[in-house]
Design an enzyme around this catalytic site. Sequence first.
Site, mmCIF file in Angstrom:
data_model
loop_
_atom_site.group_PDB
_atom_site.id
_atom_site.type_symbol
_atom_site.label_atom_id
_atom_site.label_comp_id
_atom_site.label_asym_id
_atom_site.label_seq_id
_atom_site.Cartn_x
_atom_site.Cartn_y
_atom_site.Cartn_z
ATOM 1 N N VAL A 164 50.137 46.079 55.078
ATOM 2 C CA VAL A 164 48.922 46.807 54.489
ATOM 3 C C VAL A 164 47.406 45.995 54.569
ATOM 4 O O VAL A 164 46.622 46.276 54.768
ATOM 5 C CB VAL A 164 48.869 47.148 53.325
ATOM 6 C CG1 VAL A 164 49.805 48.632 53.259
ATOM 7 C CG2 VAL A 164 49.065 46.387 52.159
ATOM 8 N N TYR B 224 46.317 40.688 39.062
ATOM 9 C CA TYR B 224 46.840 41.886 39.319
ATOM 10 C C TYR B 224 45.805 42.775 38.628
ATOM 11 O O TYR B 224 45.338 43.591 39.059
ATOM 12 C CB TYR B 224 48.195 42.184 38.476
ATOM 13 C CG TYR B 224 48.770 43.250 38.617
ATOM 14 C CD1 TYR B 224 49.447 44.042 39.859
ATOM 15 C CD2 TYR B 224 48.799 44.504 37.464
ATOM 16 C CE1 TYR B 224 49.795 45.283 39.920
ATOM 17 C CE2 TYR B 224 49.066 45.603 37.661
ATOM 18 C CZ TYR B 224 49.873 46.007 38.917
ATOM 19 O OH TYR B 224 50.467 47.541 38.819
ATOM 20 N N ALA B 225 45.367 42.363 37.287
ATOM 21 C CA ALA B 225 44.313 43.226 36.600
ATOM 22 C C ALA B 225 43.059 43.140 37.346
ATOM 23 O O ALA B 225 42.443 44.508 37.582
ATOM 24 C CB ALA B 225 43.937 42.710 35.085
ATOM 25 N N SER C 195 42.722 43.161 40.594
ATOM 26 C CA SER C 195 42.871 43.729 41.835
ATOM 27 C C SER C 195 42.917 45.254 41.426
ATOM 28 O O SER C 195 42.505 46.156 42.385
ATOM 29 C CB SER C 195 44.384 43.573 42.552
ATOM 30 O OG SER C 195 45.265 44.065 41.762
ATOM 31 N N LYS C 196 43.357 45.650 40.331
ATOM 32 C CA LYS C 196 43.378 47.070 39.826
ATOM 33 C C LYS C 196 42.192 47.573 39.410
ATOM 34 O O LYS C 196 41.679 48.707 39.478
ATOM 35 C CB LYS C 196 44.639 47.284 39.039
ATOM 36 C CG LYS C 196 46.024 47.176 39.473
ATOM 37 C CD LYS C 196 46.246 48.165 40.540
ATOM 38 C CE LYS C 196 47.740 47.865 41.109
ATOM 39 N NZ LYS C 196 48.078 49.049 42.011
#
Lengths: 130, 250
Positions: free
Chosen positions: B64, B155-156, B158-159
């Site tokens: 992706v 992660y946080a 990116s979200k």
Amino acid sequence: MPTKDEVFEKIQSSLVDALGVEEEEVQPEATLVGDLGAESIDFLDIAFRLEKAFNIKIPQGELFPEDILTDPQYVQDGKVTEAGLAELRKRMPFANLDNFTKNPVVQDLVNLMSVADLCRFVEGKLGVTE
Amino acid sequence: MRFAGKTALVTGGSRGIGRACVKRLAAEGARVAFVYQSNQAAAEALVQELQSAPAEVRPLQADVCDLARAHQIADLLFEEWKAIDVLVNSAGIVHDGLLGAMTAEQWQTVIAVNLGGTYNYCHAVTQPMMMQRRGSIVNLSSTAADFPSRGQANYAASKGGINGLTRALAKELAPRNVRVNAVAPGMIETDMSQAVRSLAGAQIKQIIPLKRIGQPEEVAAAVAFVASDEASYLTGQILHVDGGVSLGGY
């Protein structure tokens, strides 16, 4: 190689689809923003449709060089400088900038683009001469 | 059959929530193409499992992070199917660690896959969806965007980025009848959350008002709703599917 008439017809059709206007409204002298009601998102849509219709690629900034209009090197107090105008003429040989150069307010450039400008842009990319 | 005659593209489709989304959309009649990165066996097993689905289910290998490949896939599907009605961006990874000890690679990889991958596929379907004057994009966010745990800075981020992207793109594409929303799962029983669930043990259920871990199918049900015409007036929203965790408080 399409003729100039064929280029116009395809552009007319693309603008009818993109802007939801009547075919009769899409005349060479019509401006995209003022006469045909185009908004910023429409320019993206129009570029996509021209790419499909003519099997061409239109890199960002080629049809409308917004990078010049946001570059302090070319803009002062909301107006495009002489250097900026020279750059615009180089990057937009298809556009009639005569009126714009009289009072080159940045926001006005987009309002000046006409159907004829679009036709010349596509003709230039395709090498159409007649 | 909310998706009869519709087409859908799902990234991260061979495992976890993405896999559940593929199954749900296919069961409801959609022609589904799903992108998987490397687990060909899982992709083939999913196709096999969906052999009796009403419409075609097609696996497509891709990273992706590769924008050119994303465009190639969108162009291929638009050419063959004449429309891409739904995009579900579900590809995602975790690579947890306290920020002070997090390597640049840990940071960049998670941002590139989760946020960059979402950008790539949104970018790739923008042209077809704008031209067809319809479409629904559903991005998989996470409760961690607003309620992160220690060790989840990458992660946080990116979200949280996905939430911003979702809202901004929703505004851009609304005039073209293309809706863009996000579904933000909480703790869901997938391979990706296995490590966190193991570390937290039974305690984790105590902070979830519904007192249980969610299932991928429960997220897929929300994704299907948001993607469907039943949600035709919904755009730019982040729908939390988290057992109540995002309610906060005690």
